[in-house]
Design a protein around this motif. Structure first.
Motif, PDB file in Angstrom:
ATOM      1  N   TYR A   1      76.750  33.488  54.130  1.00 14.87           N
ATOM      2  CA  TYR A   1      75.358  33.746  53.776  1.00 14.87           C
ATOM      3  C   TYR A   1      74.421  32.890  54.641  1.00 14.87           C
ATOM      4  N   VAL A   2      73.318  33.501  55.090  1.00 17.46           N
ATOM      5  CA  VAL A   2      72.199  32.751  55.658  1.00 17.46           C
ATOM      6  C   VAL A   2      70.954  33.131  54.870  1.00 17.46           C
ATOM      7  N   ALA A   3      69.982  32.235  54.838  1.00 20.36           N
ATOM      8  CA  ALA A   3      68.759  32.481  54.075  1.00 20.36           C
ATOM      9  C   ALA A   3      67.937  33.598  54.722  1.00 20.36           C
ATOM     10  N   LYS A   4      67.625  34.624  53.954  1.00 18.44           N
ATOM     11  CA  LYS A   4      66.805  35.727  54.472  1.00 18.44           C
ATOM     12  C   LYS A   4      65.385  35.242  54.754  1.00 18.44           C
ATOM     13  N   ASP A   5      64.853  34.429  53.857  1.00 14.42           N
ATOM     14  CA  ASP A   5      63.584  33.728  54.028  1.00 14.42           C
ATOM     15  C   ASP A   5      63.817  32.286  53.606  1.00 14.42           C
ATOM     16  N   ALA A   6      62.837  31.421  53.870  1.00 14.42           N
ATOM     17  CA  ALA A   6      62.990  30.020  53.473  1.00 14.42           C
ATOM     18  C   ALA A   6      63.196  29.925  51.965  1.00 14.42           C
ATOM     19  N   LEU A   7      64.199  29.156  51.556  1.00 13.69           N
ATOM     20  CA  LEU A   7      64.481  28.942  50.143  1.00 13.69           C
ATOM     21  C   LEU A   7      63.882  27.599  49.731  1.00 13.69           C
ATOM     22  N   VAL A   8      63.093  27.593  48.679  1.00 20.63           N
ATOM     23  CA  VAL A   8      62.469  26.360  48.216  1.00 20.63           C
ATOM     24  C   VAL A   8      63.148  25.903  46.933  1.00 20.63           C
ATOM     25  N   VAL A   9      63.041  24.623  46.658  1.00 21.21           N
ATOM     26  CA  VAL A   9      63.691  24.042  45.484  1.00 21.21           C
ATOM     27  C   VAL A   9      63.165  24.700  44.206  1.00 21.21           C
ATOM     28  N   GLY A  10      64.102  25.091  43.337  1.00 24.02           N
ATOM     29  CA  GLY A  10      63.744  25.747  42.086  1.00 24.02           C
ATOM     30  C   GLY A  10      63.718  27.253  42.166  1.00 24.02           C
ATOM     31  N   GLN A  11      63.793  27.821  43.372  1.00 21.87           N
ATOM     32  CA  GLN A  11      63.749  29.272  43.531  1.00 21.87           C
ATOM     33  C   GLN A  11      65.009  29.912  42.967  1.00 21.87           C
ATOM     34  N   LYS A  12      64.849  30.943  42.148  1.00 19.26           N
ATOM     35  CA  LYS A  12      65.986  31.664  41.609  1.00 19.26           C
ATOM     36  C   LYS A  12      66.633  32.480  42.724  1.00 19.26           C
ATOM     37  N   LEU A  13      67.953  32.457  42.781  1.00 20.94           N
ATOM     38  CA  LEU A  13      68.681  33.082  43.871  1.00 20.94           C
ATOM     39  C   LEU A  13      69.456  34.306  43.395  1.00 20.94           C
ATOM     40  N   SER A  14      69.532  35.290  44.279  1.00 21.30           N
ATOM     41  CA  SER A  14      70.361  36.473  44.059  1.00 21.30           C
ATOM     42  C   SER A  14      70.945  36.871  45.408  1.00 21.30           C
ATOM     43  N   ASN A  15      71.783  37.880  45.408  1.00 22.55           N
ATOM     44  CA  ASN A  15      72.365  38.339  46.676  1.00 22.55           C
ATOM     45  C   ASN A  15      71.291  38.817  47.645  1.00 22.55           C
ATOM     46  N   THR A  75      69.654  25.342  36.999  1.00 16.58           N
ATOM     47  CA  THR A  75      68.351  24.753  36.684  1.00 16.58           C
ATOM     48  C   THR A  75      68.476  23.330  36.171  1.00 16.58           C
ATOM     49  N   ASP A  76      69.494  23.072  35.353  1.00 18.28           N
ATOM     50  CA  ASP A  76      69.620  21.738  34.775  1.00 18.28           C
ATOM     51  C   ASP A  76      70.073  20.686  35.779  1.00 18.28           C
ATOM     52  N   SER A  77      70.430  21.128  36.993  1.00 15.79           N
ATOM     53  CA  SER A  77      70.835  20.164  38.020  1.00 15.79           C
ATOM     54  C   SER A  77      69.666  19.737  38.902  1.00 15.79           C
ATOM     55  N   LEU A  78      68.494  20.323  38.682  1.00 19.12           N
ATOM     56  CA  LEU A  78      67.322  19.964  39.474  1.00 19.12           C
ATOM     57  C   LEU A  78      66.829  18.578  39.077  1.00 19.12           C
ATOM     58  N   ASP A  79      66.706  17.690  40.038  1.00 19.01           N
ATOM     59  CA  ASP A  79      66.161  16.365  39.748  1.00 19.01           C
ATOM     60  C   ASP A  79      64.730  16.225  40.253  1.00 19.01           C
ATOM     61  N   ARG A  80      64.184  17.291  40.867  1.00 20.36           N
ATOM     62  CA  ARG A  80      62.807  17.293  41.353  1.00 20.36           C
ATOM     63  C   ARG A  80      62.185  18.649  41.053  1.00 20.36           C
ATOM     64  N   LYS A  81      60.877  18.644  40.824  1.00 19.42           N
ATOM     65  CA  LYS A  81      60.179  19.891  40.526  1.00 19.42           C
ATOM     66  C   LYS A  81      58.927  19.976  41.393  1.00 19.42           C
ATOM     67  N   PRO A  82      58.576  21.200  41.827  1.00 19.10           N
ATOM     68  CA  PRO A  82      57.399  21.344  42.698  1.00 19.10           C
ATOM     69  C   PRO A  82      56.095  21.173  41.938  1.00 19.10           C
ATOM     70  N   VAL A  83      55.179  20.410  42.532  1.00 16.47           N
ATOM     71  CA  VAL A  83      53.859  20.165  41.958  1.00 16.47           C
ATOM     72  C   VAL A  83      52.806  20.416  43.032  1.00 16.47           C
ATOM     73  N   SER A  84      51.707  21.028  42.652  1.00 18.21           N
ATOM     74  CA  SER A  84      50.642  21.356  43.597  1.00 18.21           C
ATOM     75  C   SER A  84      49.793  20.133  43.920  1.00 18.21           C
ATOM     76  N   VAL A  85      49.493  19.964  45.202  1.00 15.03           N
ATOM     77  CA  VAL A  85      48.628  18.889  45.688  1.00 15.03           C
ATOM     78  C   VAL A  85      47.599  19.510  46.629  1.00 15.03           C
ATOM     79  N   THR A  86      46.320  19.236  46.422  1.00 10.91           N
ATOM     80  CA  THR A  86      45.269  19.766  47.288  1.00 10.91           C
ATOM     81  C   THR A  86      44.630  18.629  48.066  1.00 10.91           C
ATOM     82  N   VAL A  87      44.546  18.797  49.393  1.00 15.51           N
ATOM     83  CA  VAL A  87      43.921  17.787  50.250  1.00 15.51           C
ATOM     84  C   VAL A  87      42.851  18.457  51.099  1.00 15.51           C
ATOM     85  N   ASP A  88      41.768  17.722  51.343  1.00 14.65           N
ATOM     86  CA  ASP A  88      40.656  18.267  52.116  1.00 14.65           C
ATOM     87  C   ASP A  88      40.769  17.945  53.606  1.00 14.65           C
TER      88      ASP A  88
END
Length: 213
Positions: free
Chosen positions: A50-64, A112-125
């Motif tokens: 398998y190779v990533a069809k698009d960039a995979l980000v942490v927490g993204q649900k995966l399927s074939n 999901t229970d193995s995730l030790d980090r979660k994505p959070v939004s940050v806005t910078v000017d």
């Protein structure tokens, strides 16, 4: 080998097929040829991966559908990557960022229970350095508001945070552009950071190349 004498001039006799040294020599040649054939055959062996069809980000649900299949030569390390023949476990998610087109390591996939980090939004000017891309690491500095309508001295609140997503958009006032990042935050860091954002803290992001594992 036997030596036949004709007068005073000795002469070597022809080797016999029953000579054990000749048989050993033939066996050694055959073994060498077989080894070369086996080596070439193993070098040409490819396996589906398998190779990533698009960039995979942490927490993204995966399927074939998250992957494409390619034939690759991995040798002894093929057991470290996600093999289509072994299937994908139900409710799998990405636990590490995988760029588009890269092989998917087994360590990048979990539950999901193995995730030790979660994505959070940050806005910078302020504009970000061009080196800040998805998958790179940044230090997030936070300056809390003070009692004089200004800001306190900035403090490093998220050292070496991984960037999971980037989005540049026009600011709400229409006077420029701001950048929204998704950075990966541990559960221990989460309350303090969310509290700072809720209190309208000013956030600055600095590229940190030394934070990569």
């Amino acid at each position: 080998m036997a030596v036949e004498e004709h007068g005073s001039a000795p002469r070597l006799s022809k080797p016999s097929w029953k000579d054990p040294r000749l048989l050993i020599g033939i066996l050694m040649v055959l073994a060498s040829v077989a080894g070369v054939v086996a080596l070439v055959g193993s070098a040409d062996k490819t396996v589906p991966m398998y190779v990533a069809k698009d960039a995979l980000v942490v927490g993204q649900k995966l399927s074939n559908d998250s992957f494409t299949i390619v034939q690759v030569q991995l040798g002894d390390v093929d057991g470290k990557y996600l093999n289509p023949q072994e299937g994908l476990a139900e409710n799998s998610v990405a636990v590490r960022m995988v760029p588009k087109g890269e092989l998917v390591s087994l360590s990048s996939v979990g539950q999901t229970d193995s995730l030790d980090r979660k994505p959070v939004s940050v806005t910078v000017d302020e504009p970000l350095p061009k080196e800040v891309l998805v998958g790179t690491y940044v230090d997030v500095w936070v300056a809390l508001p003070d009692e004089r309508n200004g800001f306190q001295a900035p403090v490093l609140m998220l050292p070496g945070a991984e960037v999971a997503a980037l989005n540049v958009a026009a600011s709400s006032l229409g006077s420029g552009k701001n950048t929204q990042l998704m950075v990966l935050v541990t559960d221990a860091q989460m309350p303090k950071f969310l509290g700072a954002v809720a209190n309208k803290a000013k956030v600055a992001v600095v590229w940190n190349p030394g934070a990569a594992p």
